[in-house]
Design an enzyme around this catalytic site. Structure first.
Site, PDB file in Angstrom:
ATOM      1  CE  LYS A  12       0.874   1.267   4.483  1.00  0.00           C
ATOM      2  NZ  LYS A  12       1.703   2.404   4.838  1.00  0.00           N
ATOM      3  N   GLY A 101       7.421   1.183   4.919  1.00  0.00           N
ATOM      4  CA  GLY A 101       6.242   2.055   4.815  1.00  0.00           C
ATOM      5  C   GLY A 101       5.227   1.551   3.808  1.00  0.00           C
ATOM      6  N   GLY A 104       3.864  -4.304   4.036  1.00  0.00           N
ATOM      7  CA  GLY A 104       4.015  -5.710   3.626  1.00  0.00           C
ATOM      8  C   GLY A 104       3.622  -6.719   4.700  1.00  0.00           C
ATOM      9  N   GLY A 105       4.091  -6.518   5.925  1.00  0.00           N
ATOM     10  CA  GLY A 105       3.795  -7.461   7.017  1.00  0.00           C
ATOM     11  C   GLY A 105       2.300  -7.506   7.307  1.00  0.00           C
ATOM     12  CG  ASP A 139      -0.985   0.018   8.339  1.00  0.00           C
ATOM     13  OD1 ASP A 139      -1.690   0.929   8.825  1.00  0.00           O
ATOM     14  OD2 ASP A 139       0.191   0.191   7.957  1.00  0.00           O
TER      15      ASP A 139
HETATM   16  O1  C5P Z   1      -0.125  -1.408  14.884  1.00  0.00           O
HETATM   17  P1  C5P Z   1       1.298  -1.692  14.577  1.00  0.00           P
HETATM   18  O2  C5P Z   1       1.836  -2.864  15.373  1.00  0.00           O
HETATM   19  O3  C5P Z   1       1.578  -1.849  13.122  1.00  0.00           O
HETATM   20  O4  C5P Z   1       2.102  -0.425  15.034  1.00  0.00           O
HETATM   21  C1  C5P Z   1       3.481  -0.427  15.308  1.00  0.00           C
HETATM   22  C2  C5P Z   1       3.782   0.701  16.260  1.00  0.00           C
HETATM   23  O5  C5P Z   1       3.574   1.971  15.602  1.00  0.00           O
HETATM   24  C3  C5P Z   1       2.894   0.742  17.475  1.00  0.00           C
HETATM   25  O6  C5P Z   1       3.430  -0.041  18.504  1.00  0.00           O
HETATM   26  C4  C5P Z   1       2.875   2.198  17.831  1.00  0.00           C
HETATM   27  O7  C5P Z   1       4.026   2.529  18.559  1.00  0.00           O
HETATM   28  C5  C5P Z   1       2.985   2.907  16.486  1.00  0.00           C
HETATM   29  N1  C5P Z   1       1.678   3.339  15.946  1.00  0.00           N
HETATM   30  C6  C5P Z   1       1.073   4.460  16.485  1.00  0.00           C
HETATM   31  N2  C5P Z   1      -0.139   4.867  15.990  1.00  0.00           N
HETATM   32  C7  C5P Z   1      -0.730   4.208  14.981  1.00  0.00           C
HETATM   33  C8  C5P Z   1      -0.120   3.064  14.429  1.00  0.00           C
HETATM   34  C9  C5P Z   1       1.080   2.655  14.941  1.00  0.00           C
HETATM   35  O8  C5P Z   1       1.599   5.089  17.415  1.00  0.00           O
HETATM   36  N3  C5P Z   1      -1.892   4.656  14.490  1.00  0.00           N
END
Ligand code: C5P
Length: 307
Positions: A12, A101, A104-105, A139
């Site tokens: 994305k 960014g 992918g994961g 995501d």
């Molecule tokens: O949700 P995900 O595990 O992909 O997010 C990784 C890190 O990015 C989270 O632990 C958080 O620190 C930060 N994050 C955030 N706000 C978001 C998405 C991610 O602070 N909306």
């Protein structure tokens, strides 16, 4: 005959990303327009009599432990009665760079929820899968709904939007790895938050909606400044893509991948060639529909029978 489900998990880009506030749980409220693009990881899910196993080919996966595919499979097994004790051999061919960014994961996790839901005949709806997906990563719900959607909350509120007209998308990736957690943390520290701590609802999300034309004229990613200050070559890459006629030129997510949209393939190709000295480049298309899921039957090999 073993049943095999094949799925292409797309990357994305964020055509718009505004960070609205920091939440009590440490996540950030965002408003973002997300778009699937045609750079794919390939995933297959094959019936197996043993356990859930994962084989990875292509780009090495570093830093993500445990792998989000495994997390998604375990979550299904723990949360869905019908998935308990089920097995699958999962194969991943990785092409989307990690910590780039490009999601992918998260896309792999969403594909796993869809793939195992089909392979194990669980009958869960996309909304049910989304609730599970949000527990894996912010995501993940988008990848269950794309190809074009506004997302709110920390990413788990997804409002599908009209698909973007088809563009050629140039991606430039320098190979640096950016941690999303780090980017958000730096952003918070820099005191750039626009809307305090207020949570936003789906209605609020509509207020923040802009037309695609506006988005392409005024691309915005609040995380750019943070990542650009750590990786100054990204400023040069962005400027160059603008000079070469790219529209909506922006860093995707927490970076470092920078993208540009082009209406014509030759100008996209020319921009990708001009930027190839900066890192890896791709010319791909924006997607107008989610990739489909293929189910086939495969005759078992001799080794398969003996195993
Ligand atoms: O949700 P995900 O595990 O992909 O997010 C990784 C890190 O990015 C989270 O632990 C958080 O620190 C930060 N994050 C955030 N706000 C978001 C998405 C991610 O602070 N909306």
């Amino acid at each position: 005959m073993a049943r095999v489900v094949s799925i292409k998990a797309p990357a994305k880009i964020n055509l718009f990303l505004q960070v609205l506030g920091r939440r009590e749980d440490g996540y950030h409220q965002i408003s973002s327009l997300m778009q699937m693009v045609g750079l794919y990881d390939d995933l297959t899910f094959e019936e197996s009599s043993h356990k859930v196993s994962l084989r990875v080919a292509g780009l090495p996966i570093v830093g993500e432990s445990p792998n989000l595919i495994v997390v998604a499979a375990r979550l299904l097994q723990n949360q869905v009665e019908a998935a308990r004790g089920k097995a699958a051999s999962i194969s991943l061919t990785k092409r989307i760079p990690v910590s780039a960014g490009l999601g992918g994961g998260s896309s792999n996790a969403a594909a796993t929820l869809i793939g195992l839901n089909r392979l194990w005949s669980l009958g869960l709806s996309l909304d049910q899968l989304s609730l599970l997906g949000a527990r894996i990563g912010s995501d993940v719900p988008f990848f269950l709904h794309g190809p074009t959607a506004w997302v709110g909350g920390r990413g788990e509120i997804v409002a599908p939007d009209a698909p973007l007209p088809e563009y050629f998308v140039v991606l430039v990736n320098t190979g640096a790895a950016v941690s999303t957690a780090w980017a958000y943390q730096q952003f918070s520290r820099s005191d750039r938050l626009t809307n305090g701590d207020q949570p936003i609802s789906m209605n609020d999300l509509k207020i923040f909606k802009f037309s695609t034309t506006e988005i392409l004229l005024r691309p915005r990613n609040d995380l750019e400044e943070v990542t650009f200050s750590a990786f100054p070559s990204l400023v040069r890459i962005k400027r160059r893509l603008c000079d070469l006629g790219g529209k909506g030129v922006l860093m995707s997510g927490s970076g470092p991948t920078v993208f540009a949209l082009f209406e014509e393939f030759p100008s996209a190709k020319q921009a990708a060639s001009a930027l190839s000295c900066e890192g890896q480049t791709w010319v791909i298309k924006s997607l107008r529909r989610r990739p489909s899921v293929r189910l086939r039957k495969k005759s078992l090999s001799v080794e398969g029978h003996l195993a």
